[in-house]
Design a protein around this motif. Structure first.
Motif, short mmCIF file in Angstrom:
data_model
loop_
_atom_site.label_atom_id
_atom_site.label_comp_id
_atom_site.label_asym_id
_atom_site.label_seq_id
_atom_site.Cartn_x
_atom_site.Cartn_y
_atom_site.Cartn_z
N VAL A 14 10.61 -12.42 22.24
CA VAL A 14 11.76 -11.57 21.92
C VAL A 14 11.64 -10.18 22.54
N LEU A 15 10.41 -9.72 22.77
CA LEU A 15 10.21 -8.40 23.38
C LEU A 15 10.78 -8.36 24.80
N PHE A 16 10.71 -9.51 25.48
CA PHE A 16 11.19 -9.57 26.86
C PHE A 16 12.61 -10.12 26.95
N SER A 17 13.06 -10.82 25.92
CA SER A 17 14.40 -11.41 25.97
C SER A 17 15.48 -10.34 26.10
N PHE A 18 15.37 -9.28 25.31
CA PHE A 18 16.38 -8.23 25.37
C PHE A 18 16.29 -7.46 26.70
N LEU A 19 15.06 -7.27 27.18
CA LEU A 19 14.90 -6.63 28.49
C LEU A 19 15.49 -7.49 29.59
N LEU A 20 15.35 -8.82 29.45
CA LEU A 20 15.90 -9.72 30.45
C LEU A 20 17.43 -9.65 30.48
N LEU A 21 18.05 -9.49 29.32
CA LEU A 21 19.50 -9.33 29.26
C LEU A 21 19.94 -8.08 30.01
N VAL A 22 19.17 -7.00 29.86
CA VAL A 22 19.48 -5.77 30.59
C VAL A 22 19.36 -5.99 32.09
N VAL A 23 18.30 -6.67 32.51
CA VAL A 23 18.08 -6.93 33.94
C VAL A 23 19.19 -7.80 34.52
N VAL A 24 19.54 -8.88 33.81
CA VAL A 24 20.60 -9.76 34.30
C VAL A 24 21.93 -9.02 34.39
N GLY A 25 22.24 -8.24 33.36
CA GLY A 25 23.48 -7.47 33.39
C GLY A 25 23.51 -6.47 34.54
N TYR A 26 22.37 -5.84 34.79
CA TYR A 26 22.28 -4.87 35.89
C TYR A 26 22.56 -5.53 37.23
N TRP A 27 21.91 -6.68 37.49
CA TRP A 27 22.09 -7.34 38.79
C TRP A 27 23.48 -7.92 38.95
#
Length: 210
Positions: A14-27
């Motif tokens: 879960v610590l990386f899941s929310f960060l991954l959402l930010v990364v995907v949205g950014y790209w």
């Protein structure tokens, strides 16, 4: 699907899941042209010495951050899925989960460092003086538009290698993907090149009235 979501929202994934959402949205915003590469992903404040010390200083911080998050998320997801099948007690589960977290971070660093060398060839990694060497040369626009705060182009160095750089133009001349532009200045603070349509540079009378 429920099992996947449960794993993705479990510690440590879960610590990386929310960060991954930010990364995907950014790209997604970068691909659609809403954002420029390096904009609005709040990792540019990371000191360059930190990334260099980790062996990742040759890549833009946004790319490093994206790779680290993606690999760490995948490793932690796989580790959490394995833990779910072991039937560990609460205390043991927490201890092993911390181990998975550490392993995910280490794997993310190793994987990112492995791909940093080939990826760095796509970006100008030289000194400020080497960037100034591009001034006066031509570049090929790689984005659908170039404005005062958005644009990318491909430049070719003296050794024949190419790199994608950030470019800007103060006016509203049409600069589309595939068109040539003249680099006439380099902005040290913003780390981008000022460009103008190559036609204007080599034929100043083009827009003069007949």
């Amino acid at each position: 699907m429920t099992g996947f979501l449960g794993t993705a929202l479990s510690f440590p994934t879960v610590l990386f899941s929310f960060l991954l959402l930010v990364v995907v949205g950014y790209w997604l915003l970068v691909l659609t042209g809403v954002l420029d590469l390096g904009d609005d992903l709040d990792v540019d404040g990371v000191p360059g010495g930190v990334l260099a010390g980790l062996g990742l200083g040759d890549l833009p911080s946004t790319i490093v951050f994206s790779l680290l998050v993606a690999v760490a998320w995948f490793v932690s997801l796989a580790g959490t899925a394995l833990l779910d099948g072991l039937g560990l007690g609460a205390a043991a589960r927490i201890a092993v989960s911390v181990g998975v977290l550490v392993a995910a971070v280490l794997c993310a660093w190793l994987a990112t460092r492995l791909v940093a060398v080939p990826l760095a060839r796509l970006f100008p990694a030289g000194t400020e003086s080497s960037r100034h060497a591009f001034v006066g040369g031509l570049c090929t626009i790689r984005t659908g538009r170039v404005t005062a705060d958005f644009g990318q182009a491909e430049v070719t160095a003296a050794d024949g290698s190419s790199a994608v750089v950030q470019v800007r133009q103060p006016g509203d001349e049409p600069l589309r993907a595939g068109s040539s532009a003249l680099i006439y200045d380099y902005d040290v603070e913003g780390e981008f090149f000022w460009v103008m349509p190559a036609g204007v540079a080599f034929d100043p009378t083009r827009h003069l009235p007949m």
